[in-house]
Design a protein around this motif. Structure first.
Motif, PDB file in Angstrom:
ATOM      1  N   GLU A  90       0.852  -1.175   0.000  1.00 50.50           N
ATOM      2  CA  GLU A  90       0.000   0.000   0.000  1.00 50.50           C
ATOM      3  C   GLU A  90       0.891   1.228   0.000  1.00 50.50           C
ATOM      4  O   GLU A  90       1.925   1.250   0.652  1.00 50.50           O
ATOM      5  CB  GLU A  90      -0.833  -0.015   1.289  1.00 50.50           C
ATOM      6  CG  GLU A  90      -2.225   0.500   1.137  1.00 50.50           C
ATOM      7  CD  GLU A  90      -2.962   0.390   2.445  1.00 50.50           C
ATOM      8  OE1 GLU A  90      -2.958   1.399   3.197  1.00 50.50           O
ATOM      9  OE2 GLU A  90      -3.512  -0.687   2.725  1.00 50.50           O
ATOM     10  N   LYS A  92       0.887   5.505   0.542  1.00 44.17           N
ATOM     11  CA  LYS A  92       0.096   6.597   1.062  1.00 44.17           C
ATOM     12  C   LYS A  92       0.973   7.842   1.100  1.00 44.17           C
ATOM     13  O   LYS A  92       2.059   7.839   1.659  1.00 44.17           O
ATOM     14  CB  LYS A  92      -0.378   6.233   2.466  1.00 44.17           C
ATOM     15  CG  LYS A  92      -1.244   7.273   3.110  1.00 44.17           C
ATOM     16  CD  LYS A  92      -1.967   6.726   4.277  1.00 44.17           C
ATOM     17  CE  LYS A  92      -1.694   6.919   5.632  1.00 44.17           C
ATOM     18  NZ  LYS A  92      -2.398   6.490   6.709  1.00 44.17           N
ATOM     19  N   LYS A  93       0.495   8.896   0.468  1.00 45.09           N
ATOM     20  CA  LYS A  93       1.230  10.153   0.476  1.00 45.09           C
ATOM     21  C   LYS A  93       0.975  10.848   1.804  1.00 45.09           C
ATOM     22  O   LYS A  93      -0.157  10.968   2.264  1.00 45.09           O
ATOM     23  CB  LYS A  93       0.772  11.047  -0.683  1.00 45.09           C
ATOM     24  CG  LYS A  93       1.569  12.305  -0.794  1.00 45.09           C
ATOM     25  CD  LYS A  93       1.141  13.069  -2.027  1.00 45.09           C
ATOM     26  CE  LYS A  93       1.966  14.340  -2.112  1.00 45.09           C
ATOM     27  NZ  LYS A  93       1.620  15.113  -3.287  1.00 45.09           N
TER      28      LYS A  93
END
Length: 94
Positions: A90, A92-93
């Motif tokens: 995964e 995520k920024k």
């Protein structure tokens, strides 16, 4: 293919998950690939040769006919994708 439970337990302790692939009454037992296995096979350019290399790398035990007969080999190789499946990461920024 008949393998003693003791041997299966040893392989599980060493390799983790094991996979049995069966076709027309013949079967083989494979382990999950490691980075070293994938690196070793990555130099092979021919897709069929790559499949054969990976099958040989992951092979723990089984009916040798799978390695020798094209129809059995192709059926097993088609299922190897599930053995080689990687976890999904995964991103995520933040």
């Amino acid at each position: 293919m008949k393998i003693e439970q003791k041997k299966i337990d040893e392989w599980k302790a060493k390799h983790g998950d094991l996979y049995q692939i069966s076709v027309e009454g013949k079967s083989c037992l494979l382990r999950r690939p490691t980075r070293k296995d994938i690196s070793y096979a990555s130099v092979v350019r021919d897709p069929m040769q790559l499949s054969e290399t990976m099958l040989n790398q992951l092979w723990l035990d089984g009916d040798r006919e799978i390695l020798e007969q094209d129809d059995l080999f192709l059926a097993v190789v088609a299922k190897m994708e599930e053995v080689m499946k990687i976890k999904e990461a995964e991103i995520k920024k933040i």
